[in-house]
Every structure is written in structure tokens, then in C-alpha cells.
Design an enzyme around this catalytic site. Structure first.
Site, mmCIF file in Angstrom:
data_model
loop_
_atom_site.group_PDB
_atom_site.id
_atom_site.type_symbol
_atom_site.label_atom_id
_atom_site.label_comp_id
_atom_site.label_asym_id
_atom_site.label_seq_id
_atom_site.Cartn_x
_atom_site.Cartn_y
_atom_site.Cartn_z
ATOM 1 N N LEU A 84 0.850 -1.197 0.000
ATOM 2 C CA LEU A 84 0.000 0.000 0.000
ATOM 3 C C LEU A 84 0.881 1.240 0.000
ATOM 4 O O LEU A 84 1.929 1.258 0.642
ATOM 5 C CB LEU A 84 -0.882 0.033 1.257
ATOM 6 C CG LEU A 84 -2.045 -0.945 1.340
ATOM 7 C CD1 LEU A 84 -2.633 -0.926 2.740
ATOM 8 C CD2 LEU A 84 -3.108 -0.596 0.310
ATOM 9 N N LYS A 117 -5.625 -0.336 10.184
ATOM 10 C CA LYS A 117 -4.495 -1.010 9.557
ATOM 11 C C LYS A 117 -3.847 -1.871 10.630
ATOM 12 O O LYS A 117 -3.176 -1.372 11.533
ATOM 13 C CB LYS A 117 -3.495 -0.007 8.991
ATOM 14 C CG LYS A 117 -2.352 -0.680 8.254
ATOM 15 C CD LYS A 117 -1.536 0.310 7.471
ATOM 16 C CE LYS A 117 -0.562 -0.378 6.532
ATOM 17 N NZ LYS A 117 0.382 -1.267 7.180
HETATM 18 S S1 IVH Z 1 -5.353 -4.125 2.016
HETATM 19 C C1 IVH Z 1 -4.424 -4.355 -2.085
HETATM 20 N N1 IVH Z 1 -6.328 -3.720 4.418
HETATM 21 O O1 IVH Z 1 -0.831 -3.534 5.241
HETATM 22 C C2 IVH Z 1 -4.477 -3.920 -0.723
HETATM 23 N N2 IVH Z 1 -4.014 -4.208 4.201
HETATM 24 O O2 IVH Z 1 1.130 -2.010 3.655
HETATM 25 C C3 IVH Z 1 -3.491 -4.607 0.113
HETATM 26 N N3 IVH Z 1 -2.804 -4.331 6.309
HETATM 27 O O3 IVH Z 1 0.490 -6.178 3.385
HETATM 28 C C4 IVH Z 1 -3.770 -4.715 1.514
HETATM 29 N N4 IVH Z 1 -4.528 -3.921 7.607
HETATM 30 O O4 IVH Z 1 -0.492 -6.722 5.661
HETATM 31 C C5 IVH Z 1 -5.230 -4.004 3.686
HETATM 32 N N5 IVH Z 1 -7.307 -3.366 6.489
HETATM 33 C C6 IVH Z 1 -6.229 -3.648 5.757
HETATM 34 C C7 IVH Z 1 -4.972 -3.884 6.344
HETATM 35 C C8 IVH Z 1 -3.879 -4.151 5.517
HETATM 36 C C9 IVH Z 1 -3.233 -4.191 7.562
HETATM 37 C C10 IVH Z 1 -1.411 -4.606 5.905
HETATM 38 C C11 IVH Z 1 -1.264 -5.774 4.989
HETATM 39 C C12 IVH Z 1 -0.481 -5.278 3.804
HETATM 40 C C13 IVH Z 1 0.124 -4.043 4.342
HETATM 41 C C14 IVH Z 1 0.378 -3.070 3.217
#
Ligand code: IVH
Length: 669
Positions: A84, A117
Site C-alpha cells: 500500500l 491497519k
Molecule cells: S489491504 C491491495 N487492508 O498492510 C491492498 N491491508 O502495507 C493490500 N494491512 O500487506 C492490503 N490492515 O499486511 C489491507 N485493512 C487492511 C490492512 C492491511 C493491515 C497490511 C497488509 C499489507 C500491508 C500493506
């Protein structure tokens, strides 16, 4: 029983156990007692032992962890697991929306999700016809590691999805595995006792636990999971995240209840502030909020780079780390005699709190980190736990720093300290050491013990100093007159304290065991013991051998218990407590753990169309939340039905999260 009969019964047992585990771990709303669940589980294990060929991969028995692996195999992600992009301030949010709008026609109506997150580890779970067949880490995004056996041990990951009409043949979901904060603290406490290196934070602990080649080790760590998406939404009965999350929940997957659906980015911003405030109260670590465009067709049109989707961003919270000068080291004596070094810092503001002291854990950690007095150090505050010194910043050294010399005598009673060969913890072994006794009383009266209102550490110290309390039992023979004359006290406060003490006399075996401060016996272990032995007398008479037959009790804990109850002083202490009126009902039932709505206070206004207000309030309570009768700053969520009036306006003014009925229904599943 014939094999055919066994097969039928096993199917029945698995369906039932699956249903009850889902109610317990995901909905936090069990409908049978723990004893009944255990009975079904034992029946399953016995049958499977007789007919091992009938064991299936989705059997609840498979959660205990299978055989150790020699190495992990690769898992290829058919759809890459992207990262992200980060946002650090509210104005970057506008740029983010602007970039998205440029890729769409300007008239497009955008809706968003604002999600905590999670600070854990990303995993992918693949279900074929509802059966969990593979679980993997993110790895480099294209290829991760196959950790199926370990993921099977995570209690709230369904081994089989709940049956629905629209279940696809293959479903790849993604989410975060994490270790709750409390379990992290407990794990590190155990590791310190056992002289194993400490985990720096819950995230590392979760990562370390998931990458164990022996799934039994993973099974012993209370990991948890929240789903936050799917690899590919094509073909699913959902047009966007607002439909996806409730659908995933229906399949039995745990969805974070703090996910909010927003119609504008200012609503998302409001949720960010809310999460930032809530963050320290949550039982797990979050390091920001993820904002996503909700609609799948729009996500597709907005697209992704090779690194990250353009339709989502991570808005991080400000760092909880800062540099500070360590001007000295103090040594505290704990209730078990453990000597804990504490760094004295020049005051520094970290995330809004002034920090003056930070944990150094033990002598070994000081040595490993190569710390010196006078060092500029990196200090990390992780939620409500005590800040800790992460490492020295060597580049700041002047050469005038001093070595840290660990004391050889107890700073309180001056008896010689002892550090057993190969252990990290140095102890004062004088059971009558005043510092230890004080800490034992504080522990007993405090949150981890009987939780006596008005008898926090400061007041215990005062009463001990005044000579009114010398040891734990004295709490129960306090006299109003002697307290009332103390500085800062009066008739009223003395009376109140005595009432709280009186109330604390009605306790449970779990609470009492945890309160006694026996080494290795925290709340979890106390609960295991109480459930197994039922009453104190039986536990006090038990042997190491019998203790070792209790699931979850290891050699060190068993030895500590036997030693504790063999000690005459301790036996007398317990006898005194009972004499003074402490009452413990025999056989207790495990209290429901905190639910997904824990910490949230709901207020309802207007008319709901799907359920009555009382039903809604009951549901909130079942899920661990509270229901409020009027508006106040304590209220976290206002649910606005039809014809909502002044409460809605007031709630908007004080920044309470406002949900409509649909959003509320999704939240409670
Ligand atoms: S979405 C395509 N939703 O953040 C979108 N990620 O920096 C990809 N993470 O590897 C992830 N909470 O481990 C998403 N509510 C959330 C999240 C989340 C934690 C982490 C995840 C990802 C990382 C990216």
C-alpha cells in the site's frame, strides 16, 4: 461402533464443533457451556483415535498442530499480494482522491471503506468448496511460504466455511494474522522467565510464531485473524466492499468491527481521529488506517501499479518512537523478587505522553543492546504498555558514557542477589524483603488481582507506610477510624474503601489464584487451574504429576505451584484470608471473553426497522459492547434510525461515529 457408524457420528460432531467454535471465537456468543464443548471434542478425539483413517483436514482436532516440517514449501499467489502507498497527513488525502478522480469521469459517485491497519502479518487463505486447503505468507508478493499447518492452529480461522448458497468453488481471501497485546505481554513474560530472547513487539512475535516449523509451537500462541479482502472479486455475489465484508462474515470469517463505510473522505478522516484515540484501548496493535475505494468495478478502472493499488492507501499514525538521553538506571524489586532495571530518561514527548522512564527488562537485555549511562537511546511506546528502550544511538556517543553496573545486593533489603546459572532474571530471595511484600500487596489488590476499587498502587503504599497494612490479609482487617485520620483521607473515603474491600471478599478461584502472585500463574493459567480443580483445597493438595496432566500447565508452572503451596507462610496466608471472610464458590464457569464490540458504547435514536431497540441493545451487550441511555462523550457509536432527532445533531457535534441501521446490522453481523 462400526466404521460406517463412526463416520456418521464424526460428521455430526465436526459440524457441531465447527458451529460452536464459530459462535465462541468469531461471534463471541457461545450457546453451550465449555464443559459441553470439551465433551464433544473428547468424543471426537476418541473416535478419531479408533479410526485414524477417518480424520479429515477440517476436523477441529487438526488445530492442535500437526507434525513438524523440515522446511516450508513455496506458495505462488495467482493474484499478486500488493503493498500500500502511504499517506502521512490529511492534505495528502485530497491528492489521493484527486489522482483517483483523474482516472474516472468526474461525475462518478465514490464510496470508501476506512479500516484499521492491523500491525501483523498478511496471509492468504485458499478455500476449495469451503474447505481450507492452503494458507501462505505474502513473501515478495508473488511467491510466499506455504504455512497451512500453522494457520490451521489459529482459532478464528475457519477450517471450513459456513455453507451458503453462493459459495464459489475456489475462494482466496486475504487478511492479517496478529497476536493480541495482552498475549504478547504474557508471552514475553514467560520468555523472560525461561531466559529466551524477548520479542520486540507483537508483530515480530506473530511473525516468529507463524514461521515455526513445528505447528505445535504455533498452536500454543494465541494468534488471531481478521480478513480484509479477497484476491479476486470477479464472480462473487458482491459489487463492492460494503457487500463483501458482510458476506465474508456470513461465511464465518472474522471481520474487524471497526471497518467503516464512508460516503466522503471527510467521514474517513473523522474515523481516522476516532481510531487514533481508540488505538491504545484496543487489544491489538494498529499502526494506521487503510482507505479503499469500495466499488470493485471502479477499483478495476482505477487500477494498480506493480507495487500497490491506486484505489487504496495507508494513512499511518504518527510514530511512537523518540530519542531520549538515558541519565541513569534504577532497579525495582518485583513481587517475586525479580530485579528489574528501569531507564531514567530526560523527559521526552512520545505521541502526546511525557515519558520519563522506560523498561530495560533484565541484565541480559542491557548487555545484548550494549547500553551505557549517558547514551542517547531510541524509546518506543507501544500502546498502553510501559515504554521500552529499543537501542542506543551509537553515533551520538561522546566517549563519556558510563558502563551500567548491575547491583549485587537488593536495593531495598540489602540481601545478596542471586541469578541462577543460565537464567536472565536476577532475584532477591528474601521472602520478607519489604519491597517484595509491598509489590505482592499491590498485585493482590490491583487489576490483575482482586481489583479492589480505591486500592491502587499509590494508596497501598500509603497504607503500608502508615503501618496499617503489613501483609495481604491486613487488607481485610482495616479499620475505618485508622484510615480516616490519614493525610488526604476522611470518613467518606475510608468508608468507601472498606465497602470495596467488603465487596472484594466475594471472589472466584481464578481471581484469587491470579491475585496470589504465584510465579508463572497469570490469569490464563489461573483459569485453567480453577476449571480443572474446581476448589482451592483440592488444588492445594495436588501433586506435580497431576498438575502436568492439565492441558496448558508445564513443568515450571507445576513446580512453582507445588513449591508455593508447600510453603507454610503461604498456607497460613490463605488460611488467614478465609478466616477473614474471603469466600470462593466452588466450581466456576469460564467467563465469556471480551467480544468484538468490547470498548464500544452504543446509543440508539430514532426507529429501527429490522429490530427493536431492546433487541439491538441486547445484541450489543452479547458482543461485548455497552448500551448507553443518553448522549455523552463516553458514547462511541450512535445508531440513527428513522426520524432521528436532537441526539443525532449532538452526536455529530461531539464527533461520535454515526451509523445508519444498515451499517449497524453489518457491524453486528
Ligand atoms: S489491504 C491491495 N487492508 O498492510 C491492498 N491491508 O502495507 C493490500 N494491512 O500487506 C492490503 N490492515 O499486511 C489491507 N485493512 C487492511 C490492512 C492491511 C493491515 C497490511 C497488509 C499489507 C500491508 C500493506
Amino acid at each position: 461402533m462400526t466404521k460406517q457408524q463412526a463416520k456418521g457420528r464424526l460428521t455430526e460432531l465436526r459440524t457441531q464443533l465447527q458451529k460452536h467454535a464459530h459462535r465462541y471465537y468469531v461471534l463471541d456468543d457461545p450457546i453451550i457451556s465449555d464443559a459441553e464443548y470439551d465433551r464433544l471434542f473428547r468424543e471426537l478425539l476418541e473416535l478419531e483415535e479408533h479410526f485414524p483413517e477417518l480424520i479429515t483436514p477440517d476436523s477441529p482436532s487438526q488445530r492442535v498442530g500437526g507434525e513438524p516440517l523440515a522446511a516450508f514449501t513455496e506458495a505462488i499467489h495467482a493474484v499478486p499480494m500488493l503493498s500500500l502507498d502511504n499517506i502521512f497527513a490529511a492534505d495528502e488525502l485530497e491528492d489521493f482522491e484527486e489522482r483517483i478522480r483523474r482516472r474516472l469521469s468526474s461525475s462518478e459517485q465514490l464510496t470508501w471503506t476506512a479500516e484499521p491497519k492491523m500491525d501483523g502479518l498478511a496471509v492468504e487463505l485458499i478455500y476449495e468448496h469451503g474447505l481450507l486447503v492452503e494458507g501462505s505468507t505474502r513473501g515478495n508478493g508473488l511467491v510466499g511460504e506455504n504455512i497451512t499447518a500453522n494457520l490451521r492452529t489459529v482459532r478464528n480461522i475457519p477450517l471450513r466455511l459456513l455453507a451458503t448458497a453462493d459459495l464459489p468453488a475456489r475462494l482466496a481471501v486475504r487478511g492479517e494474522v496478529f497476536l493480541p497485546r495482552r498475549d504478547f505481554a504474557e508471552l514475553n513474560r514467560q520468555r523472560a522467565e525461561q531466559d529466551e530472547p524477548l520479542f520486540a513487539n507483537p508483530r515480530n512475535a506473530a511473525a516468529g510464531s507463524l514461521r515455526q516449523l513445528d505447528p505445535k509451537v504455533t498452536a500454543a500462541r494465541p494468534l488471531s485473524f481478521f480478513v480484509y479482502g479477497v484476491a479476486d472479486p470477479a464472480g462473487l455475489p458482491c459489487s463492492g466492499l460494503a457487500e463483501l465484508f458482510p458476506w465474508l462474515q456470513q461465511l464465518g470469517l472474522p471481520v474487524n468491527p471497526l471497518i467503516r463505510f464512508c460516503r466522503s473522505l471527510s467521514e474517513a478522516e473523522e474515523h481516522y481521529r476516532h481510531l487514533q484515540q481508540l488505538r491504545h484501548e484496543l487489544d491489538y496493535e494498529i499502526d494506521g488506517m487503510v482507505i479503499k475505494v469500495g466499488n470493485f468495478a471502479l477499483q478495476e478502472r482505477i487500477g494498480s501499479t506493480t507495487r500497490a493499488p491506486r484505489w487504496a492507501a495507508a494513512w499511518k499514525f504518527p510514530a511512537l518512537e523518540a530519542e531520549a538521553v538515558m541519565s541513569g538506571v534504577e532497579y525495582q524489586v518485583g513481587r517475586t523478587g525479580a530485579i528489574t532495571p528501569v531507564a531514567v530518561l530526560e523527559p521526552v514527548n512520545i505521541g502526546g505522553a511525557v515519558v520519563r522512564r522506560a523498561a530495560l527488562h533484565n541484565q541480559e537485555e542491557i548487555r545484548r543492546k550494549e547500553l551505557k549511562i549517558g547514551d542517547t537511546v531510541l524509546v518506543r511506546r507501544a500502546g498502553d504498555v510501559i515504554p521500552e528502550v529499543v537501542k542506543p544511538l551509537i553515533e551520538h556517543r561522546s566517549g563519556n558514557e558510563l558502563a551500567i553496573v548491575f547491583p549485587t545486593d537488593c536495593p531495598t533489603c540489602a540481601s545478596a542477589l542471586h541469578r541462577p546459572e543460565g537464567e536472565a532474571v536476577t532475584r532477591c530471595r528474601n521472602l520478607h524483603c519489604p519491597a517484595q511484600r509491598l509489590q505482592r500487596i499491590i498485585w493482590f489488590a490491583g487489576k490483575s488481582g482482586l481489583d479492589i476499587e480505591g486500592l491502587g498502587p499509590k494508596n497501598v503504599e500509603k497504607l503500608v507506610e502508615a503501618g496499617l497494612i503489613q501483609d495481604i490479609p491486613d487488607i481485610f482487617s482495616l479499620q475505618k477510624e485508622s484510615i480516616a485520620i490519614l493525610d488526604g483521607w476522611g470518613e467518606k473515603s475510608a468508608e468507601k474503601l472498606l465497602q470495596a474491600v467488603e465487596k472484594a471478599k466475594q471472589t472466584t478461584l481464578t481471581k484469587l489464584l491470579a491475585a496470589l502472585g504465584i510465579r508463572h500463574v497469570g490469569e490464563t493459567t489461573a483459569e485453567l487451574l480453577a476449571n480443572h480443580f474446581g476448589d482451592l483445597a483440592t488444588l492445594m493438595r495436588t501433586t506435580t504429576e497431576k498438575l502436568l496432566t492439565v492441558d496448558g500447565i508445564g513443568g515450571q508452572t507445576a513446580a512453582a505451584l507445588v513449591e508455593y503451596f508447600a510453603n507454610n507462610g503461604n498456607r497460613e496466608l490463605i488460611a488467614r484470608l478465609i478466616e477473614l471472610g474471603l469466600s470462593i464458590p466452588a466450581a466456576e464457569k469460564k467467563p465469556a471473553s471480551t467480544g468484538p464490540l468490547h470498548g464500544m458504547i452504543f446509543l440508539f435514536t430514532g426507529t429501527l426497522s429490522n429490530l427493536s431497540r431492546t433487541e439491538a441493545e441486547e445484541r450489543v451487550q452479547q458482543l461485548g459492547g455497552e448500551a448507553a441511555s443518553g448522549i455523552s462523550k463516553k458514547v462511541t457509536h450512535l445508531v440513527a434510525g428513522e426520524k432521528a432527532g436532537s441526539k443525532l445533531k449532538k452526536a455529530a457535534e461531539i464527533g461520535i461515529v454515526i451509523l445508519d441501521e444498515q451499517q449497524f446490522l453489518r457491524l453486528i453481523g
